[in-house]
Design a protein around this motif. Structure first.
Motif, PDB file in Angstrom:
ATOM      1  N   HIS A 166       5.018  34.735  33.838  1.00 37.57           N
ATOM      2  CA  HIS A 166       5.052  33.798  33.831  1.00 37.57           C
ATOM      3  C   HIS A 166       4.317  33.119  35.341  1.00 37.57           C
ATOM      4  CE1 HIS A 166       8.606  36.203  33.312  1.00 37.57           C
ATOM      5  NE2 HIS A 166       9.756  34.497  33.432  1.00 37.57           N
ATOM      6  N   PHE A 167       4.027  31.793  34.695  1.00 39.32           N
ATOM      7  CA  PHE A 167       3.167  31.896  35.261  1.00 39.32           C
ATOM      8  C   PHE A 167       2.951  30.599  36.568  1.00 39.32           C
ATOM      9  CE2 PHE A 167      -0.882  28.051  35.989  1.00 39.32           C
ATOM     10  CZ  PHE A 167      -1.475  29.082  36.563  1.00 39.32           C
ATOM     11  N   VAL A 168       3.099  31.240  37.880  1.00 44.00           N
ATOM     12  CA  VAL A 168       2.862  32.300  38.071  1.00 44.00           C
ATOM     13  C   VAL A 168       2.661  32.773  39.526  1.00 44.00           C
ATOM     14  CG1 VAL A 168       0.556  30.939  40.389  1.00 44.00           C
ATOM     15  CG2 VAL A 168       0.535  33.353  38.912  1.00 44.00           C
ATOM     16  N   ALA A 169       3.135  33.551  39.828  1.00 40.71           N
ATOM     17  CA  ALA A 169       3.180  34.833  41.104  1.00 40.71           C
ATOM     18  C   ALA A 169       5.463  34.832  41.441  1.00 40.71           C
ATOM     19  CB  ALA A 169       3.481  33.271  41.894  1.00 40.71           C
ATOM     20  N   ARG A 176      14.958  33.411  42.942  1.00 38.46           N
ATOM     21  CA  ARG A 176      13.811  33.383  41.669  1.00 38.46           C
ATOM     22  C   ARG A 176      13.646  31.648  41.680  1.00 38.46           C
ATOM     23  NH1 ARG A 176      14.461  35.072  35.866  1.00 38.46           N
ATOM     24  NH2 ARG A 176      17.062  35.206  35.878  1.00 38.46           N
ATOM     25  N   PHE A 177      14.772  31.141  41.340  1.00 42.55           N
ATOM     26  CA  PHE A 177      15.153  29.803  40.890  1.00 42.55           C
ATOM     27  C   PHE A 177      14.370  28.537  41.998  1.00 42.55           C
ATOM     28  CE2 PHE A 177      18.232  31.522  39.186  1.00 42.55           C
ATOM     29  CZ  PHE A 177      18.196  31.330  37.430  1.00 42.55           C
ATOM     30  N   THR A 178      14.415  28.950  43.337  1.00 37.77           N
ATOM     31  CA  THR A 178      14.274  27.927  43.968  1.00 37.77           C
ATOM     32  C   THR A 178      13.102  28.350  45.024  1.00 37.77           C
ATOM     33  OG1 THR A 178      15.494  28.913  45.860  1.00 37.77           O
ATOM     34  CG2 THR A 178      16.339  27.089  44.306  1.00 37.77           C
ATOM     35  N   VAL A 179      12.813  29.590  45.508  1.00 30.34           N
ATOM     36  CA  VAL A 179      11.822  30.566  46.172  1.00 30.34           C
ATOM     37  C   VAL A 179      10.171  29.791  45.987  1.00 30.34           C
ATOM     38  CG1 VAL A 179      10.729  32.084  44.942  1.00 30.34           C
ATOM     39  CG2 VAL A 179      10.648  32.390  47.404  1.00 30.34           C
ATOM     40  N   SER A 214       8.102  28.102  43.000  1.00 29.26           N
ATOM     41  CA  SER A 214       7.256  27.074  43.963  1.00 29.26           C
ATOM     42  C   SER A 214       6.099  27.928  44.486  1.00 29.26           C
ATOM     43  CB  SER A 214       7.646  26.159  45.045  1.00 29.26           C
ATOM     44  OG  SER A 214       8.736  25.645  44.513  1.00 29.26           O
ATOM     45  N   VAL A 215       5.139  27.956  44.598  1.00 28.32           N
ATOM     46  CA  VAL A 215       3.854  28.125  45.120  1.00 28.32           C
ATOM     47  C   VAL A 215       3.178  27.525  45.615  1.00 28.32           C
ATOM     48  CG1 VAL A 215       1.528  28.948  44.447  1.00 28.32           C
ATOM     49  CG2 VAL A 215       3.436  29.102  42.870  1.00 28.32           C
ATOM     50  N   ASN A 216       3.439  27.791  47.460  1.00 26.95           N
ATOM     51  CA  ASN A 216       2.488  26.498  48.538  1.00 26.95           C
ATOM     52  C   ASN A 216       3.081  25.829  48.318  1.00 26.95           C
ATOM     53  OD1 ASN A 216       1.240  28.924  48.832  1.00 26.95           O
ATOM     54  ND2 ASN A 216      -0.710  27.945  47.535  1.00 26.95           N
ATOM     55  N   GLY A 217       4.252  25.395  47.903  1.00 28.21           N
ATOM     56  CA  GLY A 217       5.022  24.143  48.205  1.00 28.21           C
ATOM     57  C   GLY A 217       5.375  23.001  47.346  1.00 28.21           C
ATOM     58  N   THR A 218       4.507  23.575  45.486  1.00 28.33           N
ATOM     59  CA  THR A 218       5.365  22.580  44.891  1.00 28.33           C
ATOM     60  C   THR A 218       5.827  23.857  43.460  1.00 28.33           C
ATOM     61  OG1 THR A 218       3.051  21.900  45.110  1.00 28.33           O
ATOM     62  CG2 THR A 218       4.018  21.655  42.930  1.00 28.33           C
ATOM     63  N   THR A 219       6.663  23.042  42.684  1.00 28.68           N
ATOM     64  CA  THR A 219       7.487  23.721  41.622  1.00 28.68           C
ATOM     65  C   THR A 219       5.982  24.757  40.588  1.00 28.68           C
ATOM     66  OG1 THR A 219       9.201  24.354  40.538  1.00 28.68           O
ATOM     67  CG2 THR A 219       8.620  22.028  40.495  1.00 28.68           C
ATOM     68  N   MET A 220       6.642  25.173  40.273  1.00 29.31           N
ATOM     69  CA  MET A 220       5.101  26.113  39.074  1.00 29.31           C
ATOM     70  C   MET A 220       5.324  24.459  38.214  1.00 29.31           C
ATOM     71  SD  MET A 220       3.582  27.535  40.007  1.00 29.31           S
ATOM     72  CE  MET A 220       2.394  27.095  38.705  1.00 29.31           C
ATOM     73  N   THR A 221       6.531  24.158  37.687  1.00 30.97           N
ATOM     74  CA  THR A 221       6.586  23.218  36.155  1.00 30.97           C
ATOM     75  C   THR A 221       5.760  21.732  36.370  1.00 30.97           C
ATOM     76  OG1 THR A 221       9.017  22.800  37.272  1.00 30.97           O
ATOM     77  CG2 THR A 221       8.340  23.933  35.470  1.00 30.97           C
ATOM     78  N   GLU A 222       5.525  21.683  38.319  1.00 29.66           N
ATOM     79  CA  GLU A 222       5.068  20.541  38.555  1.00 29.66           C
ATOM     80  C   GLU A 222       4.051  20.103  39.116  1.00 29.66           C
ATOM     81  OE1 GLU A 222       7.508  17.692  40.508  1.00 29.66           O
ATOM     82  OE2 GLU A 222       9.846  18.432  39.379  1.00 29.66           O
ATOM     83  N   VAL A 252       9.163  12.938  35.644  1.00 30.15           N
ATOM     84  CA  VAL A 252       7.823  12.409  36.245  1.00 30.15           C
ATOM     85  C   VAL A 252       6.975  13.800  36.660  1.00 30.15           C
ATOM     86  CG1 VAL A 252       6.237  11.009  37.165  1.00 30.15           C
ATOM     87  CG2 VAL A 252       8.052   9.851  36.328  1.00 30.15           C
ATOM     88  N   GLY A 253       7.255  14.562  37.653  1.00 28.10           N
ATOM     89  CA  GLY A 253       7.022  15.200  38.486  1.00 28.10           C
ATOM     90  C   GLY A 253       6.020  16.624  37.026  1.00 28.10           C
ATOM     91  N   ALA A 254       6.969  16.369  36.265  1.00 27.50           N
ATOM     92  CA  ALA A 254       6.548  17.396  35.528  1.00 27.50           C
ATOM     93  C   ALA A 254       5.674  17.394  33.801  1.00 27.50           C
ATOM     94  CB  ALA A 254       7.993  18.111  34.344  1.00 27.50           C
ATOM     95  N   ILE A 255       5.362  16.187  33.505  1.00 26.66           N
ATOM     96  CA  ILE A 255       4.629  15.490  32.891  1.00 26.66           C
ATOM     97  C   ILE A 255       2.935  15.543  33.598  1.00 26.66           C
ATOM     98  CG2 ILE A 255       5.020  13.021  32.935  1.00 26.66           C
ATOM     99  CD1 ILE A 255       4.579  14.935  29.955  1.00 26.66           C
ATOM    100  N   GLU A 256       3.241  14.692  34.024  1.00 24.60           N
ATOM    101  CA  GLU A 256       2.119  14.552  35.102  1.00 24.60           C
ATOM    102  C   GLU A 256       1.326  15.927  35.922  1.00 24.60           C
ATOM    103  OE1 GLU A 256       0.184  11.457  36.255  1.00 24.60           O
ATOM    104  OE2 GLU A 256       1.421  10.504  35.679  1.00 24.60           O
TER     105      GLU A 256
END
Length: 830
Positions: A166-169, A176-179, A214-222, A252-256
C-alpha cells in the motif's frame, strides 16, 4: 536464474507493441465525453469498472490476493488455491519461486474472470507488533523488492495485472484510515519507498494501490509529490493508481494528486462530482484524461480493450496448484534450532499435541482470506506419513481464548428474506462467516429488497458438554439453537470504524449443553440495516462458537503423559485471528492461551521435543532453549500439513531463512505503532529490524537470515570484482562465493552478502543486505554463487540535496548464513 534474467522474465512486450496499444488507447480516449470518463474512474461496484461498449471496453474486474484469488464473491462455493503467507514466500529467499507463485495466481485469476490482482503487499515490518505483517514480506527493503518483483513478473506473465500496495508507509493497522505517518525523507527513500521503486524498475507493474494513511501531512490518495513527482516522474511508472477501498476523500485533491480510480464504486469522490469539478473550473479535464488514459492502458494490457493486442498472447503452461503450495511451504519452513540432529525424526513413536495440530491455521485474517477446497492439517499430514500406530494426539492447549467462526461440525447456508418474510435468495456461508460487500449479493437480492439474513443449518459436535455460541457483527440478531431462542437483541459498535463488523471482537451470547455426534438445528438471523454515512453498503456478520472448555491443567497433563511415553514429542503452537489479522495491531508477542505452559511441561517430560510455530510473524519463544528443535512454518497454506510431514520425516529439507528478526518485545527496536494526536512519528529513522539490532549491539533470539537445513555448508572463498572499477557510472560490483556441501545429504544454501563501510558512519547501518543467491549441491560437492551488487547498495539519500549520493570508499563484503553468521570476508573499493 540470475537477477538480470529475473528482471527480463514476464516484463511485457516490446516497444512496437507498446506503441500500437498506445494508439488504440488514444483513439478510444478521444471518443469519450467528460461524464463517461468521470464515471469510468469511479468504478461501478465493489470490484469492477464499468464497460463502455462504444469504445469496445469490457468491464475490468479486480480481486483481493495475495495468497489466492478470491474473485468477486467472498464464497466457498468457488474455492481458491491458498498458498503460504507472504512471510513464508519471503522466507524462501527465492524470487524465481515467487515468480512461479505469481504464474499460478494468474491462472487462478483467469479462471475466476479477474483481470487485476490487488497484490502484492510490500510494506515493511517496521515493528513486530504490526498486525498485518503476515501479508508483507520482510523488514528489509532489498529482500522485499526482489521477492515482490518476482511475484509481479509471474502474475503479469499470465496476462493479469498487479497492484503493488500500500503506497506508502502503511506499516501498521492502528488508526490506519486517519493516521499521519511522519517519516524522515531519508528513511522514506532508503526503506519504505525502496521496494516500490525496485519493483517499478525491475518488474514494471501495471498498477499501484495508494494507502489510507497520510505521509508527512498529506493523505496518500492526494499526495502529488509522492505519486506524480516520485512514482510517475522519477521512476517512470505508467500504470494505473487505484485507491485502497474507501480511501479517497476529496474529488479535486485526488485527481490533482494523481489518483486514477477511486474504489469501490459507484458512489465515490469521482463520477458526477468529478465532472462537476471540471465544469466549475476547480480542476482541468486534462487531468481526467490522464487518469482515463492510465485505465485504458491497463485494459489494453490485459486484453479487454477492442483493437489492442494484450501484452501476453501465449499463456504459461498449466500449474499444479496443490503441488506448488506444498513446495512453497516446505521451502519456506525455517529450522531455527536442531540440537543433536533431532530432525529429521528418527524411527519410533511420536506424541503430537496442540489444538493447532488438529485445526490448522493456514492463512491470515482480513481481506487476504480465501476459501480453499481442502486443508491438510499437521495431524492429517503426520497420520498419512507415519507408520500406523506410531502417532498419538492430544489437544494439550488451545490458543483460541475467544470464540471463533463456526467451522468444524457446522453445515450452514444463508437465506435472504424481504420485509414480508418471503425468501428472495440463498448463498453460501463459509465457516459461519458471511461477508457481502457492495453488490456482492446472492442472485435476486438487492440492498433495497433485503430485510433479514438467516444463517441456518445444523451442528454436529465432536465433543459433548457446554458449547458456547456467540455473534460477531453489528445490528439486531436472533440466535436459535436446538429450537430455543438463546439471544434476541442488538449489538452496537464499540469503536468508530467502518469495518468493526468484520474485525471487531465476537460477543458470547449462549451456553448450551450438547451431546457428541448428535445433530442439532442452529440459526442466526440479522435484521439488515445500513448505517448512515457508511462508505459502502455491506452485509457482514458471523456465527461464532467454542467447544466445551476443559480444565487447562488436565489437557496439559494428558499431553505430558503421552509425550513421556513417546520417542519424540511434537507440539504445534499458533496464533489466532484475534492475534494476527487486518484491522488491528498486536499488544504483545506472546502466544495466546496456555501454549507456553504446554511446551515447558512437554519439554520437561521428553528431551526430544520438537515445537512447530504456526504464526505469520514473530512471537516470543520463552522455552526455546528447553526444546530439541524449533521449526517455524508461518501460515503454511492449504497443503501445510503435508509439507510439514515431509520436512519432519526428512523427505524434504526445511529450506527457509528468516526474512525478519525474531526476538523478545522488550528488546525490539521499534514498538510504537499507536498514533498520538493522530500522528505516528517514525523517530527511529532508517534503523528498523536488523539495522537497529546491529546498531544497538543487541542479540535477538534468531537473527535476520538465520535458518538451518539437514546438511552442513563450508564457505571456502570469496572473490570480489568491480570490473573496470566504473561502479560510479552505473555498473554493479560482482562477488563470487564458493561453498561446499560438507554434510551427508543434498541441500540448498542461501548465500547472503552484507556490506559494511570501512569507516564507521553513525547515520548508516553497521551493515546491510546487498545481495543473495541460492545454490544447490550434493554431499561433498561445491557450488559457486555469483552475486551482483546493485549500485543502490552503495548510495544514500541526501536530504539537503534531495538526491541519491554514491558513497565511494572501502567496504567490507561478507558472505554467510545470516547477518550474524558471516563466514568469509573480503574488501571492495568503489
Amino acid at each position: 536464474m540470475t537477477e538480470a534474467a529475473e528482471n527480463r522474465a514476464g516484463s511485457g512486450s516490446g516497444d512496437a507493441a507498446d506503441r500500437a496499444r498506445e494508439a488504440v488507447v488514444e483513439a478510444a480516449l478521444g471518443r469519450l465525453d467528460l461524464d463517461t470518463k468521470a464515471r469510468l474512474l469511479a468504478g461501478q461496484d465493489m470490484w469492477s469498472l464499468p464497460e463502455l461498449p462504444g469504445i469496445g471496453l469490457r468491464s475490468l474486474v479486480m480481486s483481493d490476493g495475495p495468497i489466492g484469488v478470491r474473485g468477486v464473491r467472498w464464497t466457498a462455493d468457488d474455492p481458491s488455491v491458498a498458498l503460504p503467507s507472504p512471510t513464508a514466500l519471503a522466507a524462501t529467499w527465492d524470487p524465481v519461486l515467487a515468480h512461479r507463485a505469481g504464474v499460478l495466481l494468474a491462472q487462478e485469476a483467469r479462471r475466476k474472470h479477474v483481470h487485476v490482482l490487488l497484490a502484492p503487499t510490500v510494506n515493511l515490518h517496521r515493528s513486530p507488533l504490526g498486525g498485518r505483517h503476515f501479508e508483507a514480506y520482510s523488514e528489509d527493503p532489498y529482500l522485499t523488492g526482489r521477492i515482490g518483483a518476482g511475484y509481479v513478473r509471474g502474475v503479469q506473465s499470465g496476462g493479469v495485472g498487479t497492484t503493488v500496495k500500500h503506497f506508502v508507509a502503511n506499516d501498521a493497522e492502528t488508526d490506519r484510515f486517519t493516521v499521519d505517518n511522519l517519516v524522515p525523507e531519508r528513511a522514506l527513500r532508503e526503506l519504505y519507498l525502496a521496494p516500490f521503486e525496485a519493483i517499478v524498475e525491475n518488474a514494471h507493474p501495471w498498477g499501484i494501490m495508494t494507502a489510507y494513511n497520510s505521509v508527512n501531512g498529506t493523505t496518500m490518495t492526494e499526495h502529488h509529490h509522492l505519486v506524480n513527482e516520485v512514482l510517475r516522474g522519477e521512476w517512470g511508472f505508467d500504470g494505473f493508481n487505484v485507491s485502497d477501498w474507501t480511501a479517497a476523500r476529496s474529488t479535486v485533491g485526488a485527481i490533482e494528486g494523481g489518483l486514477d480510480v477511486a474504489m469501490p464504486g459507484p458512489d465515490t469522490v469521482y463520477g458526477e462530482a468529478l465532472a462537476a469539478a471540471v465544469r466549475a473550473g476547480r480542476t482541468e479535464e486534462a487531468k481526467v484524461d490522464e487518469a482515463v488514459r492510465n485505465v485504458l492502458r491497463l485494459a489494453a494490457r490485459v486484453g479487454i480493450l477492442e483493437g489492442a493486442e494484450p501484452v501476453v498472447t501465449e499463456l504459461p503452461g498449466t500449474v499444479d496448484g496443490e503441488a506448488l503450495a506444498r513446495e512453497i511451504a516446505h521451502r519456506s519452513f525455517v529450522l531455527v534450532r536442531n540440537e543433536n540432529a533431532t530432525l529429521p525424526l528418527r524411527p519410533g513413536t511420536v506424541a503430537l499435541s496442540g489444538a493447532a495440530a488438529r485445526d490448522a491455521r493456514v492463512l491470515g485474517g482480513g481481506s487476504a482470506t480465501v476459501f480453499p477446497a481442502h486443508v491438510v492439517s499437521p495431524l492429517d499430514g503426520l497420520t498419512a506419513a507415519l507408520p500406523e500406530g506410531s502417532l498419538t494426539y492430544t489437544v494439550g492447549a488451545d490458543p483460541n481464548e475467544e470464540l471463533a467462526v463456526a467451522d468444524k461440525g457446522f453445515t450452514l447456508r444463508a437465506e435472504c428474506r424481504d420485509r414480508d418474510g418471503e425468501l428472495i435468495g440463498t448463498g453460501s456461508a463459509p465457516n459461519g462467516h458471511l461477508q457481502w460487500m457492495g453488490n456482492d449479493l446472492p442472485e435476486g437480492v438487492t440492498h433495497d429488497n433485503l430485510h433479514t439474513v438467516d444463517l441456518r443449518g445444523t451442528f454436529t459436535p465432536r465433543v459433548g458438554g457446554a458449547h458456547t455460541f456467540g455473534i460477531k457483527g453489528l445490528g439486531a440478531f436472533t440466535l436459535t439453537v436446538d429450537g430455543t431462542v438463546r439471544f434476541d437483541g442488538t449489538q452496537l459498535p464499540t469503536e468508530d470504524s467502518p469495518f468493526t463488523a468484520f474485525f471487531g471482537a465476537p460477543e458470547e451470547r449462549a451456553r448450551v449443553d450438547l451431546t457428541a455426534d448428535e445433530t442439532y438445528e442452529v440459526s442466526l438471523r440479522q435484521v439488515v440495516v445500513q448505517p448512515e454515512g457508511a462508505p459502502l453498503r455491506m452485509v457482514g456478520f458471523s456465527l461464532v462458537h467454542q467447544e466445551p472448555r476443559r480444565d487447562p491443567d488436565e489437557l496439559i497433563a494428558e499431553a505430558v503423559e503421552a509425550a513421556r511415553a513417546a520417542d519424540t514429542a511434537v507440539v504445534v503452537v499458533a496464533t489466532t485471528e484475534r492475534v494476527e489479522s487486518e484491522g488491528f495491531d498486536r499488544g504483545n508477542l506472546r502466544l495466546p492461551g496456555r501454549q507456553d505452559d504446554l511446551v515447558h511441561a512437554v519439554a520437561a517430560a521428553n528431551p526430544n521435543t520438537v515445537v512447530i510455530v504456526n504464526s505469520g510473524s514473530p512471537v516470543e519463544l520463552p522455552w526455546r532453549e528447553e526444546v530439541a528443535a524449533v521449526l517455524l512454518t508461518w501460515f503454511p497454506g492449504q497443503e501445510g500439513g503435508g509439507a510439514l510431514a515431509g520436512v519432519l520425516t526428512g523427505a524434504h529439507e526445511p529450506g527457509g531463512r528468516l526474512p525478519t528478526t525474531w526476538g523478545p518485545l522488550a528488546d525490539a527496536p521499534v514498538t510504537q505503532v499507536v498514533p498520538v494526536d493522530g500522528a505516528l512519528p517514525y523517530g527511529e529513522g532508517a534503523f528498523i529490524g536488523y539495522r537497529a539490532w546491529e546498531r544497538d549491539g543487541r542479540t535477538p533470539a534468531y537473527p535476520f537470515g538465520h535458518g538451518l537445513g539437514y546438511t552442513d555448508w563450508t564457505y571456502e572463498s570469496i572473490e570480489p570484482s568491480t570490473g573496470d572499477g566504473d561502479v560510479d557510472a552505473g555498473s554493479a560490483a560482482t562477488v563470487t562465493v564458493r561453498v561446499r556441501n560438507s554434510g551427508a545429504r543434498p541441500g540448498r544454501e542461501v548465500v547472503q552478502l552484507y556490506l559494511r563501510p570501512a569507516e564507521a558512519d553513525g547515520e548508516r547501518p553497521v551493515r546491510w543486505l546487498a545481495a543473495f543467491a541460492g545454490v544447490e549441491a550434493g554431499p561433498g560437492e561445491s557450488a559457486e554463487a555469483v552475486l551482483g551488487i546493485p549500485r543502490r547498495a552503495f548510495e544514500i539519500w541526501d536530504e539537503d540535496a534531495g538526491t541519491w549520493v554514491f558513497v565511494k570508499g572501502s567496504y567490507e563484503v561478507a558472505a554467510g548464513r545470516s547477518i550474524t553468521d558471516r563466514r568469509v570476508v573480503a574488501t571492495i573499493n568503489v
